[in-house]
Motif scaffolding. Sequence first.
Motif, PDB file in Angstrom:
ATOM      1  N   LYS A  87       0.821  -1.214   0.000  1.00 54.81           N
ATOM      2  CA  LYS A  87       0.000   0.000   0.000  1.00 54.81           C
ATOM      3  C   LYS A  87       0.858   1.269   0.000  1.00 54.81           C
ATOM      4  O   LYS A  87       0.385   2.331  -0.412  1.00 54.81           O
ATOM      5  CB  LYS A  87      -0.911   0.024   1.245  1.00 54.81           C
ATOM      6  N   ALA A  88       2.091   1.167   0.495  1.00 52.31           N
ATOM      7  CA  ALA A  88       2.901   2.383   0.619  1.00 52.31           C
ATOM      8  C   ALA A  88       4.387   2.055   0.593  1.00 52.31           C
ATOM      9  O   ALA A  88       4.793   0.899   0.799  1.00 52.31           O
ATOM     10  CB  ALA A  88       2.555   3.108   1.922  1.00 52.31           C
ATOM     11  N   ILE A  89       5.178   3.101   0.315  1.00 54.70           N
ATOM     12  CA  ILE A  89       6.643   3.002   0.338  1.00 54.70           C
ATOM     13  C   ILE A  89       7.139   4.058   1.328  1.00 54.70           C
ATOM     14  O   ILE A  89       6.680   5.209   1.287  1.00 54.70           O
ATOM     15  CB  ILE A  89       7.235   3.308  -1.060  1.00 54.70           C
ATOM     16  N   LEU A  90       8.048   3.666   2.199  1.00 56.04           N
ATOM     17  CA  LEU A  90       8.704   4.658   3.054  1.00 56.04           C
ATOM     18  C   LEU A  90      10.096   4.902   2.490  1.00 56.04           C
ATOM     19  O   LEU A  90      10.881   3.966   2.324  1.00 56.04           O
ATOM     20  CB  LEU A  90       8.791   4.174   4.504  1.00 56.04           C
ATOM     21  N   LEU A  91      10.363   6.158   2.155  1.00 56.59           N
ATOM     22  CA  LEU A  91      11.730   6.506   1.719  1.00 56.59           C
ATOM     23  C   LEU A  91      12.332   7.430   2.762  1.00 56.59           C
ATOM     24  O   LEU A  91      11.615   8.078   3.529  1.00 56.59           O
ATOM     25  CB  LEU A  91      11.718   7.142   0.323  1.00 56.59           C
ATOM     26  N   HIS A  92      13.664   7.444   2.823  1.00 59.56           N
ATOM     27  CA  HIS A  92      14.305   8.348   3.784  1.00 59.56           C
ATOM     28  C   HIS A  92      15.438   9.130   3.128  1.00 59.56           C
ATOM     29  O   HIS A  92      15.971   8.728   2.093  1.00 59.56           O
ATOM     30  CB  HIS A  92      14.774   7.590   5.038  1.00 59.56           C
ATOM     31  N   HIS A  93      15.769  10.264   3.744  1.00 54.93           N
ATOM     32  CA  HIS A  93      16.886  11.094   3.291  1.00 54.93           C
ATOM     33  C   HIS A  93      17.910  11.053   4.418  1.00 54.93           C
ATOM     34  O   HIS A  93      17.919  11.924   5.298  1.00 54.93           O
ATOM     35  CB  HIS A  93      16.415  12.516   3.014  1.00 54.93           C
ATOM     36  N   LEU A  94      18.748  10.015   4.399  1.00 60.84           N
ATOM     37  CA  LEU A  94      19.594   9.740   5.555  1.00 60.84           C
ATOM     38  C   LEU A  94      20.792  10.679   5.611  1.00 60.84           C
ATOM     39  O   LEU A  94      21.325  11.069   4.577  1.00 60.84           O
ATOM     40  CB  LEU A  94      20.053   8.282   5.479  1.00 60.84           C
ATOM     41  N   TYR A  95      21.190  10.974   6.797  1.00 61.93           N
ATOM     42  CA  TYR A  95      22.337  11.856   7.080  1.00 61.93           C
ATOM     43  C   TYR A  95      22.101  13.271   6.541  1.00 61.93           C
ATOM     44  O   TYR A  95      23.022  14.075   6.493  1.00 61.93           O
ATOM     45  CB  TYR A  95      23.646  11.273   6.507  1.00 61.93           C
ATOM     46  N   GLY A  96      20.874  13.554   6.093  1.00 62.36           N
ATOM     47  CA  GLY A  96      20.577  14.870   5.530  1.00 62.36           C
ATOM     48  C   GLY A  96      20.823  14.954   4.036  1.00 62.36           C
ATOM     49  O   GLY A  96      20.714  16.022   3.442  1.00 62.36           O
ATOM     50  N   LEU A  97      21.177  13.806   3.409  1.00 63.33           N
ATOM     51  CA  LEU A  97      21.365  13.763   1.955  1.00 63.33           C
ATOM     52  C   LEU A  97      20.018  13.493   1.296  1.00 63.33           C
ATOM     53  O   LEU A  97      19.254  12.654   1.769  1.00 63.33           O
ATOM     54  CB  LEU A  97      22.294  12.615   1.588  1.00 63.33           C
ATOM     55  N   ILE A 134       5.568   7.723   2.064  1.00 60.98           N
ATOM     56  CA  ILE A 134       5.879   8.349   3.357  1.00 60.98           C
ATOM     57  C   ILE A 134       7.337   8.762   3.294  1.00 60.98           C
ATOM     58  O   ILE A 134       8.205   7.941   2.987  1.00 60.98           O
ATOM     59  CB  ILE A 134       5.707   7.337   4.522  1.00 60.98           C
ATOM     60  N   GLU A 135       7.636  10.025   3.572  1.00 63.81           N
ATOM     61  CA  GLU A 135       9.034  10.460   3.596  1.00 63.81           C
ATOM     62  C   GLU A 135       9.520  10.571   5.036  1.00 63.81           C
ATOM     63  O   GLU A 135       8.956  11.327   5.828  1.00 63.81           O
ATOM     64  CB  GLU A 135       9.178  11.823   2.902  1.00 63.81           C
ATOM     65  N   ASP A 136      10.574   9.811   5.344  1.00 66.78           N
ATOM     66  CA  ASP A 136      11.238   9.936   6.637  1.00 66.78           C
ATOM     67  C   ASP A 136      12.306  11.018   6.490  1.00 66.78           C
ATOM     68  O   ASP A 136      13.367  10.777   5.910  1.00 66.78           O
ATOM     69  CB  ASP A 136      11.851   8.588   7.038  1.00 66.78           C
ATOM     70  N   CYS A 137      11.977  12.204   6.994  1.00 65.13           N
ATOM     71  CA  CYS A 137      12.890  13.351   6.908  1.00 65.13           C
ATOM     72  C   CYS A 137      13.532  13.629   8.266  1.00 65.13           C
ATOM     73  O   CYS A 137      13.941  14.762   8.535  1.00 65.13           O
ATOM     74  CB  CYS A 137      12.138  14.594   6.420  1.00 65.13           C
ATOM     75  N   ALA A 138      13.636  12.578   9.102  1.00 64.77           N
ATOM     76  CA  ALA A 138      14.160  12.765  10.461  1.00 64.77           C
ATOM     77  C   ALA A 138      15.551  13.404  10.463  1.00 64.77           C
ATOM     78  O   ALA A 138      15.895  14.132  11.378  1.00 64.77           O
ATOM     79  CB  ALA A 138      14.196  11.425  11.200  1.00 64.77           C
ATOM     80  N   HIS A 139      16.357  13.118   9.421  1.00 62.80           N
ATOM     81  CA  HIS A 139      17.718  13.686   9.354  1.00 62.80           C
ATOM     82  C   HIS A 139      17.781  14.920   8.471  1.00 62.80           C
ATOM     83  O   HIS A 139      18.850  15.507   8.341  1.00 62.80           O
ATOM     84  CB  HIS A 139      18.689  12.666   8.745  1.00 62.80           C
ATOM     85  N   ALA A 140      16.701  15.248   7.791  1.00 65.37           N
ATOM     86  CA  ALA A 140      16.837  16.122   6.624  1.00 65.37           C
ATOM     87  C   ALA A 140      15.951  17.365   6.668  1.00 65.37           C
ATOM     88  O   ALA A 140      15.633  17.925   5.629  1.00 65.37           O
ATOM     89  CB  ALA A 140      16.540  15.317   5.368  1.00 65.37           C
ATOM     90  N   THR A 141      15.580  17.812   7.855  1.00 63.15           N
ATOM     91  CA  THR A 141      14.716  18.996   7.928  1.00 63.15           C
ATOM     92  C   THR A 141      15.413  20.169   7.235  1.00 63.15           C
ATOM     93  O   THR A 141      16.524  20.543   7.602  1.00 63.15           O
ATOM     94  CB  THR A 141      14.409  19.360   9.392  1.00 63.15           C
ATOM     95  N   GLY A 142      14.763  20.722   6.222  1.00 65.05           N
ATOM     96  CA  GLY A 142      15.310  21.889   5.527  1.00 65.05           C
ATOM     97  C   GLY A 142      16.003  21.555   4.220  1.00 65.05           C
ATOM     98  O   GLY A 142      16.263  22.450   3.418  1.00 65.05           O
ATOM     99  N   ALA A 152      21.861  15.736  -8.132  1.00 64.25           N
ATOM    100  CA  ALA A 152      21.712  16.938  -8.948  1.00 64.25           C
ATOM    101  C   ALA A 152      20.448  17.686  -8.533  1.00 64.25           C
ATOM    102  O   ALA A 152      19.421  17.064  -8.233  1.00 64.25           O
ATOM    103  CB  ALA A 152      21.634  16.560 -10.424  1.00 64.25           C
ATOM    104  N   GLU A 153      20.532  19.004  -8.496  1.00 68.02           N
ATOM    105  CA  GLU A 153      19.405  19.883  -8.128  1.00 68.02           C
ATOM    106  C   GLU A 153      18.959  19.703  -6.683  1.00 68.02           C
ATOM    107  O   GLU A 153      17.833  20.047  -6.332  1.00 68.02           O
ATOM    108  CB  GLU A 153      18.198  19.655  -9.047  1.00 68.02           C
ATOM    109  N   SER A 154      19.829  19.119  -5.857  1.00 71.10           N
ATOM    110  CA  SER A 154      19.455  19.000  -4.444  1.00 71.10           C
ATOM    111  C   SER A 154      20.392  19.828  -3.574  1.00 71.10           C
ATOM    112  O   SER A 154      21.525  20.116  -3.955  1.00 71.10           O
ATOM    113  CB  SER A 154      19.505  17.540  -3.983  1.00 71.10           C
ATOM    114  N   GLN A 155      19.879  20.235  -2.421  1.00 65.91           N
ATOM    115  CA  GLN A 155      20.687  20.927  -1.421  1.00 65.91           C
ATOM    116  C   GLN A 155      20.536  20.143  -0.109  1.00 65.91           C
ATOM    117  O   GLN A 155      19.519  20.244   0.569  1.00 65.91           O
ATOM    118  CB  GLN A 155      20.212  22.363  -1.243  1.00 65.91           C
ATOM    119  N   PRO A 156      21.554  19.323   0.222  1.00 68.41           N
ATOM    120  CA  PRO A 156      21.439  18.517   1.443  1.00 68.41           C
ATOM    121  C   PRO A 156      21.670  19.363   2.690  1.00 68.41           C
ATOM    122  O   PRO A 156      22.055  20.528   2.587  1.00 68.41           O
ATOM    123  CB  PRO A 156      22.546  17.481   1.285  1.00 68.41           C
TER     124      PRO A 156
END
Length: 415
Positions: free
Chosen positions: A147-157, A177-185, A344-348
């Motif tokens: 039903k869903a995929i959880l992706l994460h942006h680990l270490y702020g990347l 679901i985005e796990d942005c626990a490391h990546a606020t901003g 590319a086009e990202s700001q970690p």
Amino acid sequence: MPQAKLIRLASELFHSGMDYWRDTPDLPPLTGMTLDQDDAEIARGWLRRPAEWNDLSGVTAFEQSFAQWNGSRSAFALSAGRKALSACIHALELKPGDEVIVPGYTCVVVQNAFDFAGVSTVYCDIELDTFGPEAQSIASRITPRTKAILLHHLYGLVCRDYEAILKLAREGRLKVIEDCAHATGARFRDRRVGTYGDVAFYSCEWSKVFTTIVGGVAVTNDPRLAERMKQFTANCGWPAPAAVDEQLRTVIRAFLQAKAGARWWALPWARFVHGIHDTVSTSDAEMEGRRPEDYFTRMPAPAAELGQNQLRKLDRYNEARRQAAAKWDGWCDGQGLRKPLVLAESQPVFLRYPVLVDPKRKRDTNWAKRELKVNPGVWFKTHLHPSARPVTGCPNADRAVAECINFPCLPMPAL
Ligand SMILES: *Cc1c(COP(=O)(O)O)cnc(C)c1O
């Protein structure tokens, strides 16, 4: 035990004074790095006003500020990121029998949130460029029950396969679901991460890019999902006064510990006045996969004001982290080590700077303390950190568990 307390104070003052005198203080901790004097003052002020800890107006103000700053339609503040994830699970109406694909390299509290809702998880592998879930691996795990995929942006990347995963989800009519626990901003293209999926959550626990010691935020742009998140949050209780008291005292100690410029007697004195019991973010019960009593709680007013104050400083601190990461890039080049990928086009936001090293150098990181004068992090030591619950069939995750250490990006490393 006032006598024991005084003896401890004398001993702490002695050691603290010795460190100061030798000019070799302990290495900076990996926590509370964005706490400043103003945050400590906010905490001190709230300690005197316990009658107002459950005042909703400040909490609502923080939620509105966060939503606006993040570019999200709605935000809801809870007492931890893991509870914000529970709000996301509730919003998506995930039920027993449903499957969610989750990276086999995450925190045990992420797994717990699904367990507490009776939702099954299926682990996918990660890639080793940004330590995010690998799109190909996700595709191979999809079943009629997914039903869903959880992706994460680990270490702020920002994760490497971001767009590929969003596309997979669109095609399969799966929620993200985005796990942005490391990546606020952190940003991708013209938006912050967490605004591309259906729902997302952020953490302001004390090892994250901004902090209220414990806390988290759930967001969505979908009004129907927002309504369900709102309902979930409204059904949560308030944290026990003793927990809020401990949280505020931890802010004061964490600030003094994190800022090298603090006077040598300040931390021992704060421990004398405020005690030594720091807030524990993951209880023993949670480590074993059990839900503690009174688990689902919202963010109290003092944490919301701290969150507001931290949010004002967050872009500036994240910029400092990126400058530190550039130094680590240079260090990796010198060592012949692979640098993490900046999509590319990202700001970690570089909560940490992850590198793969010889497993021996992960098992014992004293070399880094000696040679680099930093305290490296070891996220993650297990697939469902820090629990030993097994995850199989994820070779890249196995490698990250054995080899990934991560350098702090605040304060600036003296490389
Ligand atoms: C810290 C963390 C969480 C949970 O956040 P809390 O605020 O501690 O509940 C979730 N996912 C990842 C990857 C984390 O590191």
